[in-house]
Scaffold this motif. Structure first.
Motif, PDB file in Angstrom:
ATOM      1  N   GLU A 185      46.145  24.160  55.015  1.00 38.31           N
ATOM      2  CA  GLU A 185      45.562  24.267  53.680  1.00 38.31           C
ATOM      3  C   GLU A 185      44.541  23.153  53.469  1.00 38.31           C
ATOM      4  O   GLU A 185      44.646  22.074  54.045  1.00 38.31           O
ATOM      5  N   GLN A 186      43.575  23.470  52.644  1.00 34.68           N
ATOM      6  CA  GLN A 186      42.538  22.501  52.300  1.00 34.68           C
ATOM      7  C   GLN A 186      42.309  22.526  50.796  1.00 34.68           C
ATOM      8  O   GLN A 186      42.639  23.506  50.107  1.00 34.68           O
ATOM      9  N   ASP A 187      41.740  21.435  50.273  1.00 32.37           N
ATOM     10  CA  ASP A 187      41.401  21.377  48.856  1.00 32.37           C
ATOM     11  C   ASP A 187      40.319  22.408  48.532  1.00 32.37           C
ATOM     12  O   ASP A 187      39.339  22.555  49.279  1.00 32.37           O
ATOM     13  N   ILE A 188      40.480  23.111  47.446  1.00 28.03           N
ATOM     14  CA  ILE A 188      39.477  24.076  47.000  1.00 28.03           C
ATOM     15  C   ILE A 188      38.296  23.302  46.423  1.00 28.03           C
ATOM     16  O   ILE A 188      38.470  22.474  45.525  1.00 28.03           O
ATOM     17  N   PRO A 189      37.101  23.534  46.949  1.00 26.81           N
ATOM     18  CA  PRO A 189      35.949  22.796  46.414  1.00 26.81           C
ATOM     19  C   PRO A 189      35.548  23.300  45.032  1.00 26.81           C
ATOM     20  O   PRO A 189      35.739  24.473  44.695  1.00 26.81           O
ATOM     21  N   ASP A 190      35.029  22.389  44.228  1.00 28.79           N
ATOM     22  CA  ASP A 190      34.514  22.751  42.910  1.00 28.79           C
ATOM     23  C   ASP A 190      33.043  23.117  43.077  1.00 28.79           C
ATOM     24  O   ASP A 190      32.194  22.261  43.340  1.00 28.79           O
ATOM     25  N   LEU A 191      32.734  24.390  42.942  1.00 26.19           N
ATOM     26  CA  LEU A 191      31.386  24.884  43.218  1.00 26.19           C
ATOM     27  C   LEU A 191      30.555  25.104  41.977  1.00 26.19           C
ATOM     28  O   LEU A 191      29.354  25.368  42.079  1.00 26.19           O
ATOM     29  N   ILE A 192      31.162  25.013  40.808  1.00 28.12           N
ATOM     30  CA  ILE A 192      30.448  25.296  39.563  1.00 28.12           C
ATOM     31  C   ILE A 192      29.260  24.352  39.400  1.00 28.12           C
ATOM     32  O   ILE A 192      29.385  23.135  39.589  1.00 28.12           O
ATOM     33  N   GLN A 194      26.730  24.144  41.295  1.00 29.65           N
ATOM     34  CA  GLN A 194      26.077  23.831  42.561  1.00 29.65           C
ATOM     35  C   GLN A 194      25.054  24.929  42.867  1.00 29.65           C
ATOM     36  O   GLN A 194      25.239  26.083  42.490  1.00 29.65           O
ATOM     37  N   ASP A 195      23.962  24.563  43.584  1.00 26.56           N
ATOM     38  CA  ASP A 195      23.047  25.616  43.995  1.00 26.56           C
ATOM     39  C   ASP A 195      23.677  26.415  45.127  1.00 26.56           C
ATOM     40  O   ASP A 195      24.656  25.980  45.747  1.00 26.56           O
ATOM     41  N   LEU A 196      23.134  27.588  45.404  1.00 29.41           N
ATOM     42  CA  LEU A 196      23.773  28.531  46.324  1.00 29.41           C
ATOM     43  C   LEU A 196      23.911  27.956  47.721  1.00 29.41           C
ATOM     44  O   LEU A 196      24.963  28.091  48.359  1.00 29.41           O
ATOM     45  N   ASP A 197      22.875  27.300  48.245  1.00 26.03           N
ATOM     46  CA  ASP A 197      22.941  26.741  49.599  1.00 26.03           C
ATOM     47  C   ASP A 197      24.001  25.647  49.683  1.00 26.03           C
ATOM     48  O   ASP A 197      24.754  25.565  50.656  1.00 26.03           O
ATOM     49  N   ALA A 198      24.068  24.797  48.657  1.00 25.39           N
ATOM     50  CA  ALA A 198      25.075  23.734  48.652  1.00 25.39           C
ATOM     51  C   ALA A 198      26.480  24.321  48.593  1.00 25.39           C
ATOM     52  O   ALA A 198      27.414  23.816  49.227  1.00 25.39           O
ATOM     53  N   ALA A 199      26.653  25.401  47.836  1.00 25.58           N
ATOM     54  CA  ALA A 199      27.962  26.046  47.740  1.00 25.58           C
ATOM     55  C   ALA A 199      28.388  26.624  49.085  1.00 25.58           C
ATOM     56  O   ALA A 199      29.536  26.488  49.500  1.00 25.58           O
ATOM     57  N   ARG A 200      27.465  27.277  49.756  1.00 26.02           N
ATOM     58  CA  ARG A 200      27.779  27.817  51.084  1.00 26.02           C
ATOM     59  C   ARG A 200      28.215  26.716  52.044  1.00 26.02           C
ATOM     60  O   ARG A 200      29.176  26.861  52.792  1.00 26.02           O
ATOM     61  N   PHE A 201      27.475  25.615  52.009  1.00 33.23           N
ATOM     62  CA  PHE A 201      27.795  24.491  52.894  1.00 33.23           C
ATOM     63  C   PHE A 201      29.175  23.921  52.565  1.00 33.23           C
ATOM     64  O   PHE A 201      29.957  23.610  53.461  1.00 33.23           O
ATOM     65  N   ALA A 202      29.475  23.788  51.269  1.00 32.50           N
ATOM     66  CA  ALA A 202      30.770  23.235  50.862  1.00 32.50           C
ATOM     67  C   ALA A 202      31.919  24.158  51.272  1.00 32.50           C
ATOM     68  O   ALA A 202      32.985  23.693  51.696  1.00 32.50           O
ATOM     69  N   ILE A 203      31.704  25.459  51.175  1.00 31.59           N
ATOM     70  CA  ILE A 203      32.748  26.409  51.558  1.00 31.59           C
ATOM     71  C   ILE A 203      33.032  26.331  53.054  1.00 31.59           C
ATOM     72  O   ILE A 203      34.185  26.252  53.486  1.00 31.59           O
ATOM     73  N   ARG A 204      31.979  26.334  53.856  1.00 33.70           N
ATOM     74  CA  ARG A 204      32.165  26.243  55.309  1.00 33.70           C
ATOM     75  C   ARG A 204      32.772  24.897  55.690  1.00 33.70           C
ATOM     76  O   ARG A 204      33.647  24.827  56.562  1.00 33.70           O
ATOM     77  N   GLY A 205      32.271  23.831  55.070  1.00 29.14           N
ATOM     78  CA  GLY A 205      32.761  22.510  55.418  1.00 29.14           C
ATOM     79  C   GLY A 205      34.229  22.321  55.118  1.00 29.14           C
ATOM     80  O   GLY A 205      34.916  21.527  55.782  1.00 29.14           O
ATOM     81  N   GLY A 207      36.408  24.687  55.432  1.00 31.89           N
ATOM     82  CA  GLY A 207      37.188  25.592  56.273  1.00 31.89           C
ATOM     83  C   GLY A 207      37.456  26.946  55.650  1.00 31.89           C
ATOM     84  O   GLY A 207      38.269  27.721  56.173  1.00 31.89           O
ATOM     85  N   PHE A 208      36.787  27.249  54.532  1.00 31.80           N
ATOM     86  CA  PHE A 208      36.969  28.538  53.886  1.00 31.80           C
ATOM     87  C   PHE A 208      35.855  29.497  54.304  1.00 31.80           C
ATOM     88  O   PHE A 208      34.917  29.127  55.018  1.00 31.80           O
ATOM     89  N   THR A 209      35.954  30.732  53.829  1.00 37.09           N
ATOM     90  CA  THR A 209      34.972  31.761  54.138  1.00 37.09           C
ATOM     91  C   THR A 209      34.302  32.224  52.857  1.00 37.09           C
ATOM     92  O   THR A 209      34.969  32.431  51.848  1.00 37.09           O
ATOM     93  N   LEU A 210      32.977  32.366  52.922  1.00 41.68           N
ATOM     94  CA  LEU A 210      32.244  32.863  51.758  1.00 41.68           C
ATOM     95  C   LEU A 210      32.541  34.349  51.594  1.00 41.68           C
ATOM     96  O   LEU A 210      32.337  35.141  52.502  1.00 41.68           O
ATOM     97  N   GLY A 211      33.040  34.712  50.420  1.00 47.35           N
ATOM     98  CA  GLY A 211      33.341  36.108  50.152  1.00 47.35           C
ATOM     99  C   GLY A 211      32.177  36.811  49.492  1.00 47.35           C
ATOM    100  O   GLY A 211      31.032  36.700  49.932  1.00 47.35           O
ATOM    101  N   THR A 212      32.444  37.504  48.400  1.00 47.97           N
ATOM    102  CA  THR A 212      31.422  38.270  47.702  1.00 47.97           C
ATOM    103  C   THR A 212      30.565  37.358  46.822  1.00 47.97           C
ATOM    104  O   THR A 212      31.086  36.490  46.128  1.00 47.97           O
ATOM    105  N   VAL A 213      29.258  37.555  46.893  1.00 47.17           N
ATOM    106  CA  VAL A 213      28.326  36.833  46.022  1.00 47.17           C
ATOM    107  C   VAL A 213      27.839  37.815  44.964  1.00 47.17           C
ATOM    108  O   VAL A 213      27.176  38.806  45.275  1.00 47.17           O
ATOM    109  N   THR A 214      28.183  37.566  43.703  1.00 45.03           N
ATOM    110  CA  THR A 214      27.797  38.435  42.599  1.00 45.03           C
ATOM    111  C   THR A 214      26.639  37.803  41.841  1.00 45.03           C
ATOM    112  O   THR A 214      26.710  36.629  41.447  1.00 45.03           O
ATOM    113  N   TYR A 215      25.579  38.588  41.658  1.00 44.81           N
ATOM    114  CA  TYR A 215      24.400  38.091  40.954  1.00 44.81           C
ATOM    115  C   TYR A 215      24.483  38.540  39.497  1.00 44.81           C
ATOM    116  O   TYR A 215      24.576  39.732  39.200  1.00 44.81           O
ATOM    117  N   GLU A 216      24.431  37.565  38.611  1.00 41.58           N
ATOM    118  CA  GLU A 216      24.621  37.831  37.179  1.00 41.58           C
ATOM    119  C   GLU A 216      23.319  37.591  36.437  1.00 41.58           C
ATOM    120  O   GLU A 216      22.661  36.553  36.616  1.00 41.58           O
TER     121      GLU A 216
END
Length: 273
Positions: A185-192, A194-205, A207-216
């Motif tokens: 297990e790893q700590d869940i990153p706080d992505l709120i 954050q820009d999209l590229d930074a969020a992707r990097f934080a998710i990979r870093g 150890g998680f996987t980027l799921g669905t990206v919803t555009y609002e």
């Protein structure tokens, strides 16, 4: 028999035909030898052997023998810059002075190439892909991650890269791989916010996987997207998740905002009487 028939069979006709044929052959021979003499056929100066020489030495040799030079350049990895790779005409060919000799020289400046997408590639896959792009791997490092020998990050001169970044061809980069022994297990990153590229990097870093990206909302600039929501979200009751968990995010148009707590306090004014 007609007069024409008698004339064709006569001795005068044969003499006239032989004279015409002889004259034609003589004209052709004179033209051939005159052209050969005019162009100095078979004579000239032999082109020197230039392959492997520096471009400065090659040009000096050619100019010394009265040749003109035209240079084309090509980048070849592991070849000494400024070296003559090809020549036209070949060495030993007899050509007249003043003719242009064409040289292909190894350029000193490497062209830029785009970094390929290596996300989740294995080490062997990454090596093969990078070789096709003319890039090298200088060293590797490992971090705690459940994915063994998977590419987690790519760096150049200590700086993290992303797919599409430009690098000089032949550059050496370093790879960050998972060691296969990461925590469950790893700590869940706080992505709120954050820009999209930074969020992707934080998710990979993490150890998680980027799921669905919803555009609002209305999206007018894909380069200016910020995260407005995520699932799962870090909270007081939920701080960790299993390695490989898919994190879904929602993005909106805009730029990163400053947290209200980080804004300077406004000076308070006394009420007017």
């Amino acid at each position: 028999m007609s007069r024409l028939g008698y004339y064709i069979k006569s001795k005068n006709f044969r003499i006239t035909m032989l004279a015409a044929i002889g004259t034609s052959i003589a004209v052709l021979l004179i033209a051939y030898f005159s052209l050969a003499y005019y162009t100095r056929h078979g004579s000239g100066v032999p082109v020197p052997a230039l392959k492997g020489l520096s471009v400065d030495k090659a040009m000096a040799k050619l100019q010394e023998q009265g040749f003109r030079v035209q240079i084309d350049s090509v980048y070849i990895q592991d070849q000494e810059p400024g070296t003559v790779l090809e020549q036209d005409p070949d060495a030993g060919t007899n050509v007249k002075q003043g003719r242009t000799i064409y040289l292909t020289v190894v350029t000193r400046v490497a062209p830029d190439v785009s970094l390929p997408d290596l996300e989740q590639s294995t080490y062997r896959e990454a090596i093969a892909t990078l070789a096709n792009y003319g890039l090298r791997v200088s060293d590797t490092s490992y971090v705690s991650d459940i994915a063994r020998d998977r590419i987690l990050a790519v760096k150049f001169n200590g700086q993290a890269l992303k797919p599409g970044d430009k690098l000089p061809k032949g550059s050496s980069i370093s790879l960050v791989l998972g060691d296969g022994a990461g925590e469950s297990e790893q700590d869940i990153p706080d992505l709120i916010n954050q820009d999209l590229d930074a969020a992707r990097f934080a998710i990979r870093g993490a150890g998680f996987t980027l799921g669905t990206v919803t555009y609002e909302g209305s999206i007018t600039d894909s380069a200016s997207l910020i995260v407005s929501g995520q699932s799962p979200m870090r909270s007081d009751s939920l701080t960790k998740a299993s390695i490989g968990t898919r994190i879904n995010i929602t993005v909106t148009q805009g730029k990163k905002t400053i947290d209200e707590q980080q804004q300077p306090a406004r000076p308070q004014t006394e009420p007017q009487p």
